[in-house]
Design a protein around this motif. Structure first.
Motif, PDB file in Angstrom:
ATOM      1  N   ARG A  42       0.844  -1.214   0.000  1.00 37.91           N
ATOM      2  CA  ARG A  42       0.000   0.000   0.000  1.00 37.91           C
ATOM      3  C   ARG A  42       0.876   1.259   0.000  1.00 37.91           C
ATOM      4  O   ARG A  42       0.587   2.220  -0.690  1.00 37.91           O
ATOM      5  N   ARG A  43       1.927   1.230   0.792  1.00 32.89           N
ATOM      6  CA  ARG A  43       2.825   2.387   0.847  1.00 32.89           C
ATOM      7  C   ARG A  43       3.597   2.555  -0.460  1.00 32.89           C
ATOM      8  O   ARG A  43       3.826   3.665  -0.927  1.00 32.89           O
ATOM      9  N   PHE A  44       3.986   1.454  -1.053  1.00 29.89           N
ATOM     10  CA  PHE A  44       4.734   1.457  -2.309  1.00 29.89           C
ATOM     11  C   PHE A  44       3.846   1.865  -3.483  1.00 29.89           C
ATOM     12  O   PHE A  44       4.337   2.346  -4.507  1.00 29.89           O
ATOM     13  N   SER A  45       2.543   1.712  -3.337  1.00 29.72           N
ATOM     14  CA  SER A  45       1.631   1.972  -4.451  1.00 29.72           C
ATOM     15  C   SER A  45       1.687   3.412  -4.942  1.00 29.72           C
ATOM     16  O   SER A  45       1.542   3.651  -6.139  1.00 29.72           O
ATOM     17  N   SER A  46       1.912   4.371  -4.056  1.00 32.92           N
ATOM     18  CA  SER A  46       1.980   5.763  -4.511  1.00 32.92           C
ATOM     19  C   SER A  46       3.165   5.984  -5.451  1.00 32.92           C
ATOM     20  O   SER A  46       3.050   6.707  -6.447  1.00 32.92           O
ATOM     21  N   ILE A  47       4.280   5.336  -5.164  1.00 36.28           N
ATOM     22  CA  ILE A  47       5.448   5.441  -6.040  1.00 36.28           C
ATOM     23  C   ILE A  47       5.156   4.752  -7.370  1.00 36.28           C
ATOM     24  O   ILE A  47       5.463   5.281  -8.442  1.00 36.28           O
ATOM     25  N   VAL A  48       4.545   3.587  -7.294  1.00 38.09           N
ATOM     26  CA  VAL A  48       4.222   2.835  -8.512  1.00 38.09           C
ATOM     27  C   VAL A  48       3.274   3.622  -9.398  1.00 38.09           C
ATOM     28  O   VAL A  48       3.490   3.752 -10.607  1.00 38.09           O
ATOM     29  N   TRP A  49       2.231   4.194  -8.808  1.00 38.38           N
ATOM     30  CA  TRP A  49       1.242   4.918  -9.612  1.00 38.38           C
ATOM     31  C   TRP A  49       1.841   6.179 -10.232  1.00 38.38           C
ATOM     32  O   TRP A  49       1.537   6.502 -11.379  1.00 38.38           O
ATOM     33  N   CYS A  50       2.687   6.881  -9.495  1.00 35.17           N
ATOM     34  CA  CYS A  50       3.370   8.054 -10.078  1.00 35.17           C
ATOM     35  C   CYS A  50       4.282   7.626 -11.223  1.00 35.17           C
ATOM     36  O   CYS A  50       4.321   8.275 -12.273  1.00 35.17           O
ATOM     37  N   TYR A  99       2.039  -3.179 -16.473  1.00 39.54           N
ATOM     38  CA  TYR A  99       0.978  -2.309 -15.943  1.00 39.54           C
ATOM     39  C   TYR A  99      -0.105  -3.146 -15.261  1.00 39.54           C
ATOM     40  O   TYR A  99      -0.577  -2.811 -14.184  1.00 39.54           O
ATOM     41  N   THR A 100      -0.502  -4.236 -15.919  1.00 36.03           N
ATOM     42  CA  THR A 100      -1.526  -5.112 -15.349  1.00 36.03           C
ATOM     43  C   THR A 100      -1.072  -5.688 -14.017  1.00 36.03           C
ATOM     44  O   THR A 100      -1.820  -5.668 -13.028  1.00 36.03           O
ATOM     45  N   LEU A 101       0.148  -6.188 -13.966  1.00 40.98           N
ATOM     46  CA  LEU A 101       0.674  -6.753 -12.717  1.00 40.98           C
ATOM     47  C   LEU A 101       0.811  -5.689 -11.640  1.00 40.98           C
ATOM     48  O   LEU A 101       0.506  -5.940 -10.462  1.00 40.98           O
ATOM     49  N   ALA A 102       1.272  -4.504 -12.019  1.00 41.72           N
ATOM     50  CA  ALA A 102       1.417  -3.421 -11.040  1.00 41.72           C
ATOM     51  C   ALA A 102       0.067  -3.026 -10.456  1.00 41.72           C
ATOM     52  O   ALA A 102      -0.053  -2.779  -9.253  1.00 41.72           O
ATOM     53  N   ILE A 103      -0.948  -2.984 -11.288  1.00 42.68           N
ATOM     54  CA  ILE A 103      -2.296  -2.659 -10.806  1.00 42.68           C
ATOM     55  C   ILE A 103      -2.800  -3.764  -9.887  1.00 42.68           C
ATOM     56  O   ILE A 103      -3.338  -3.498  -8.812  1.00 42.68           O
ATOM     57  N   MET A 104      -2.594  -5.022 -10.279  1.00 47.04           N
ATOM     58  CA  MET A 104      -3.038  -6.137  -9.447  1.00 47.04           C
ATOM     59  C   MET A 104      -2.356  -6.123  -8.074  1.00 47.04           C
ATOM     60  O   MET A 104      -2.965  -6.470  -7.067  1.00 47.04           O
ATOM     61  N   LEU A 105      -1.091  -5.728  -8.047  1.00 47.28           N
ATOM     62  CA  LEU A 105      -0.339  -5.760  -6.797  1.00 47.28           C
ATOM     63  C   LEU A 105      -0.579  -4.552  -5.902  1.00 47.28           C
ATOM     64  O   LEU A 105      -0.379  -4.642  -4.689  1.00 47.28           O
ATOM     65  N   THR A 106      -0.983  -3.430  -6.461  1.00 46.35           N
ATOM     66  CA  THR A 106      -1.043  -2.201  -5.654  1.00 46.35           C
ATOM     67  C   THR A 106      -2.423  -1.578  -5.528  1.00 46.35           C
ATOM     68  O   THR A 106      -2.619  -0.710  -4.683  1.00 46.35           O
TER      69      THR A 106
END
Length: 144
Positions: A42-50, A99-106
């Protein structure tokens, strides 16, 4: 724009690599690894989405810039234009998978909880696809 694009990709894939190789083994030694991993994702998701947004915008810019120059006659001077198109197609497909995997994970959505509770295989795929994309990008720079 190229620097922004490459920097965002390396930051995101490097973050997934760090998460899989360093953070996951440490988390598995804790009494409640699932809670720690979920919290870290959850914390890492902001970095991933940016990074995803930056990669998308800068990638579209680079893509449009390339095809404008190719349309203006540079394609005739480029002997490997069809190979370039094939490789960029493979690269874009792998980017779609990342992108699909990043969305699934975050993404905090109940459907994705099954992937977020056991993220190791999905992180492995994300890192492998990311390294392949970085390799293909370097190859395309040399080809063009």
């Amino acid at each position: 724009m190229q620097w922004l694009h490459v920097g965002s990709v390396v930051l995101m894939i490097g973050g997934f690599f760090f998460f899989r190789v360093i953070l996951m083994p440490i988390a598995n030694r804790l009494p409640a690894p699932t809670a720690f991993i979920t919290s870290a994702l959850r914390r890492f998701s902001s970095i991933v989405w940016c990074a995803l947004l930056t990669v998308l915008i800068s990638g579209l810019y680079n893509f449009i810039t390339f095809f404008r120059s190719a349309r203006s006659g540079a394609a005739a001077e480029m002997p490997y234009f069809s190979l370039y198109i094939l490789i960029i197609g493979i690269k874009l497909f792998l980017v779609f998978l990342i992108y699909t995997l990043a969305i699934m994970l975050t993404f905090p959505y109940p459907v994705f909880e099954i992937f977020q509770k056991k993220p190791a295989p999905w992180l492995n795929l994300t890192v492998i696809f990311g390294l392949i994309v970085i390799f293909l990008s370097a190859y395309l720079r040399r080809l063009g």
